[in-house]
Design a protein around this motif. Structure first.
Motif, short mmCIF file in Angstrom:
data_model
loop_
_atom_site.label_atom_id
_atom_site.label_comp_id
_atom_site.label_asym_id
_atom_site.label_seq_id
_atom_site.Cartn_x
_atom_site.Cartn_y
_atom_site.Cartn_z
N ASP A 41 83.42 85.94 23.49
CA ASP A 41 83.05 86.56 24.76
C ASP A 41 84.02 87.68 25.12
O ASP A 41 85.04 87.89 24.45
N ASN A 43 86.23 88.14 27.28
CA ASN A 43 87.65 87.86 27.53
C ASN A 43 88.39 87.50 26.25
O ASN A 43 89.56 87.83 26.08
N ALA A 70 81.46 87.15 29.40
CA ALA A 70 82.10 85.86 29.65
C ALA A 70 81.36 85.12 30.76
O ALA A 70 80.81 85.73 31.67
N GLU A 72 79.26 81.25 32.26
CA GLU A 72 78.14 80.31 32.06
C GLU A 72 76.79 81.01 31.95
O GLU A 72 75.88 80.53 31.27
N GLY A 103 85.54 79.45 24.55
CA GLY A 103 85.44 78.20 25.30
C GLY A 103 84.12 77.49 25.04
O GLY A 103 83.40 77.80 24.08
N GLY A 104 83.80 76.57 25.93
CA GLY A 104 82.59 75.77 25.76
C GLY A 104 81.31 76.58 25.83
O GLY A 104 80.32 76.24 25.18
N VAL A 106 80.83 79.74 24.74
CA VAL A 106 80.64 80.35 23.42
C VAL A 106 80.32 79.28 22.38
O VAL A 106 79.44 79.45 21.54
N VAL A 131 88.75 72.58 27.74
CA VAL A 131 87.43 71.93 27.70
C VAL A 131 86.89 71.91 26.28
O VAL A 131 86.42 70.89 25.78
N ALA A 132 86.97 73.05 25.63
CA ALA A 132 86.39 73.16 24.29
C ALA A 132 87.19 72.36 23.27
O ALA A 132 86.62 71.71 22.40
N LYS A 141 76.83 68.91 19.97
CA LYS A 141 75.81 69.22 20.99
C LYS A 141 75.86 70.71 21.24
O LYS A 141 76.90 71.25 21.64
N THR A 171 97.10 81.85 26.99
CA THR A 171 96.56 82.96 27.80
C THR A 171 95.50 82.50 28.80
O THR A 171 94.93 83.32 29.52
N LEU A 172 95.24 81.19 28.84
CA LEU A 172 94.22 80.70 29.78
C LEU A 172 94.71 80.91 31.21
O LEU A 172 95.82 80.49 31.55
N PRO A 173 93.88 81.50 32.07
CA PRO A 173 94.28 81.57 33.48
C PRO A 173 94.46 80.16 34.04
O PRO A 173 93.84 79.20 33.55
N GLU A 183 87.62 66.85 32.10
CA GLU A 183 87.08 66.12 30.92
C GLU A 183 88.14 65.16 30.35
O GLU A 183 87.81 64.08 29.88
N LYS A 218 86.76 61.21 21.42
CA LYS A 218 85.42 61.77 21.30
C LYS A 218 84.86 61.55 19.89
O LYS A 218 83.69 61.20 19.71
P1 NAD Z 1 84.10 79.04 29.24
O1 NAD Z 1 83.71 79.04 27.83
O2 NAD Z 1 83.29 79.83 30.20
O3 NAD Z 1 85.63 79.49 29.34
C1 NAD Z 1 86.23 79.62 30.62
C2 NAD Z 1 86.79 81.03 30.81
O4 NAD Z 1 87.98 81.18 30.05
C3 NAD Z 1 85.87 82.16 30.37
O5 NAD Z 1 86.00 83.23 31.28
C4 NAD Z 1 86.45 82.58 29.02
O6 NAD Z 1 86.19 83.93 28.72
C5 NAD Z 1 87.92 82.37 29.24
N1 NAD Z 1 88.72 82.05 28.07
C6 NAD Z 1 88.39 81.25 27.05
N2 NAD Z 1 89.44 81.07 26.23
C7 NAD Z 1 90.44 81.82 26.73
C8 NAD Z 1 91.79 82.03 26.34
N3 NAD Z 1 92.32 81.39 25.30
N4 NAD Z 1 92.56 82.88 27.08
C9 NAD Z 1 92.02 83.48 28.19
N5 NAD Z 1 90.77 83.29 28.63
C10 NAD Z 1 89.99 82.47 27.90
O7 NAD Z 1 84.14 77.56 29.84
P2 NAD Z 1 84.67 76.16 29.30
O8 NAD Z 1 85.18 75.47 30.50
O9 NAD Z 1 85.53 76.29 28.12
O10 NAD Z 1 83.34 75.42 28.84
C11 NAD Z 1 82.33 75.06 29.76
C12 NAD Z 1 81.03 74.93 29.03
O11 NAD Z 1 81.17 73.91 28.04
C13 NAD Z 1 79.88 74.51 29.92
O12 NAD Z 1 78.76 75.30 29.61
C14 NAD Z 1 79.62 73.06 29.56
O13 NAD Z 1 78.29 72.69 29.75
C15 NAD Z 1 80.01 73.07 28.10
N6 NAD Z 1 80.37 71.74 27.58
C16 NAD Z 1 79.73 71.33 26.45
C17 NAD Z 1 80.04 70.11 25.89
C18 NAD Z 1 79.40 69.69 24.60
O14 NAD Z 1 79.54 68.54 24.18
N7 NAD Z 1 78.70 70.57 23.92
C19 NAD Z 1 81.02 69.29 26.48
C20 NAD Z 1 81.67 69.74 27.62
C21 NAD Z 1 81.34 71.00 28.16
#
Ligand code: NAD
Ligand code: GLY
Length: 353
Positions: A41, A43, A70, A72, A103-104, A106, A131-132, A141, A171-173, A183, A218
């Motif tokens: 994405d 970011n 970036a 949802e 992240g999740g 992508v 999360v990921a 999934k 680098t995560l905010p 989670e 998991k």
């Molecule tokens: P996301 O992927 O939107 O990431 C959150 C934000 O962080 C985004 O703006 C992204 O660009 C940014 N980012 C990612 N990595 C970064 C990094 N290293 N440095 C700076 N910025 C970064 O959200 P998320 O919380 O990772 O994932 C949520 C999604 O995961 C939801 O859609 C949820 O439904 C899904 N999910 C799926 C499962 C599954 O089993 N498949 C389980 C839990 C969650």
């Protein structure tokens, strides 16, 4: 390395620093085809795209970089189609494979593309959020959202490998770092009481052990019930029925996924007190941990309980009163109950306000 034991489709999850730089060599080891798409994405591409591309090129692959906005909202059928078209234009055929770098969002989107592209190509998860790394990259999934709800279109498609490079978490905010702990706290609540102690005393300079522990939890659940048939994997939905309703009611992108799940966990703990005898002191401990990570435990202004209930009603089973709801009788244990009524859920949502 943690193994997700699924017979011939088993795969490893590596957790540690610097793993992104090994992507090319790892893919070579797996015998993957020359052409691949690195899906990320807006970011993450500027931060880690070059590292992934360089690693792949130096191992002899021909990677194509594909970047989506970036957030949802990108988890959509339209975005999946757009990615497939870019891959076709780049000349990638059935021997191609996919890297999900991000992240999740992508991971779910790129995994879904891998599931449908030429009726299914291999993919590697390179998760870059908490999360990921602790949840979404493991278990296969994949999917996208529709206006009617989360993850309603998708496929089970297991990755060939997961590389959780913990250096990317630097680098995560702050808000995105914290959301991941919803989670983690969920895993502790359903499977491992001691994980909650580790969350309370987290050493941010040493994240690998806690991420690995979550992956182990998991991986074991997925290996026991890959397609969510026996009820075991359904335990991972603790806090998610109401959490997904909140996410939809807020409008995708308003609350981060983990923030909605935090509220869902608070409601699920309340229901667990009423329906499964959870000690209120244990429920308070969960709420206190969520607060420690600055996660919401009361509904923010502007999200009406009615809107959440309307989102839940989109689920026909809910309306017919046949809901299956995950409850936690004591921290570290959970079960699927058929004893929770729509009225119980209404009450729990109302109490979040
Ligand atoms: P996301 O992927 O939107 O990431 C959150 C934000 O962080 C985004 O703006 C992204 O660009 C940014 N980012 C990612 N990595 C970064 C990094 N290293 N440095 C700076 N910025 C970064 O959200 P998320 O919380 O990772 O994932 C949520 C999604 O995961 C939801 O859609 C949820 O439904 C899904 N999910 C799926 C499962 C599954 O089993 N498949 C389980 C839990 C969650
Ligand atoms: N995140 C829920 C599952 O993987 O089943």
């Amino acid at each position: 390395m943690v193994t997700v034991a699924l017979g011939p489709r088993s795969y490893g999850v590596k957790v540690g620093p610097g793993l992104l730089g090994t992507l090319g060599a790892e893919a070579k080891e797996l015998g993957l085809g020359n052409g691949c798409a690195v899906i990320s994405d807006a970011n993450v591409t500027p931060l880690y795209g070059a590292r992934a591309m360089e690693s792949l090129r130096s191992a002899g692959f021909r990677p194509v970089e594909i970047t989506v906005p970036a957030g949802e909202k990108s988890k959509s059928l339209e975005q999946a189609q757009w990615i497939c078209e870019r891959m076709i234009e780049a000349g990638l055929d059935r021997r191609a494979w996919v890297v999900a770098l991000g992240g999740g969002v992508v991971g779910d989107l790129a995994g879904f593309v891998a599931a449908i592209y030429y009726r299914g190509v291999p993919f590697v998860q390179a998760p870059t959020t908490i999360v990921a790394q602790v949840d979404s990259a493991v278990g296969g999934k994949t999917g996208v959202n529709t206006r009617n709800g989360k993850n309603l279109i998708g496929a089970f498609h297991q990755p060939r490998l997961v590389l959780a490079d913990i250096e990317t978490l630097a680098t995560l905010p702050e808000r995105e770092f914290n959301e991941g702990f919803a989670e983690v706290i969920k895993h502790g609540a359903i499977r491992d009481r001691t994980l909650l102690d580790a969350v309370a005393e987290l050493d941010r300079a040493n994240l690998a052990p806690i991420i690995r522990r979550n992956v182990e939890i998991k991986a074991r659940i997925v290996a026991a019930d890959e397609k969510e048939k026996t009820g075991e994997r359904a335990l991972l939905n603790f806090g998610h029925t109401i959490g997904h309703g909140i996410e939809a009611a807020a409008g995708y992108g308003k609350l981060l996924h983990g923030e909605a799940i935090s509220l869902g966990l608070v409601a699920a703990c309340r229901l667990s007190i009423a329906k499964a005898g959870l000690d209120p002191a244990e429920a308070r401990l969960v709420t206190a941990l969520l607060e420690q990570y600055h996660l919401p435990v009361r509904l923010p202004e502007g999200i009406a309980a009615e809107a959440i209930l309307a989102a839940l009603k989109a689920d026909k089973k809910f309306e017919e009163g046949a809901i299956r709801f995950v409850l936690c009788p004591r921290l570290g244990e959970a079960f699927v109950s058929k004893d929770v009524t729509p009225d119980d859920v209404r009450q729990a949502v109302a109490e979040l306000g």
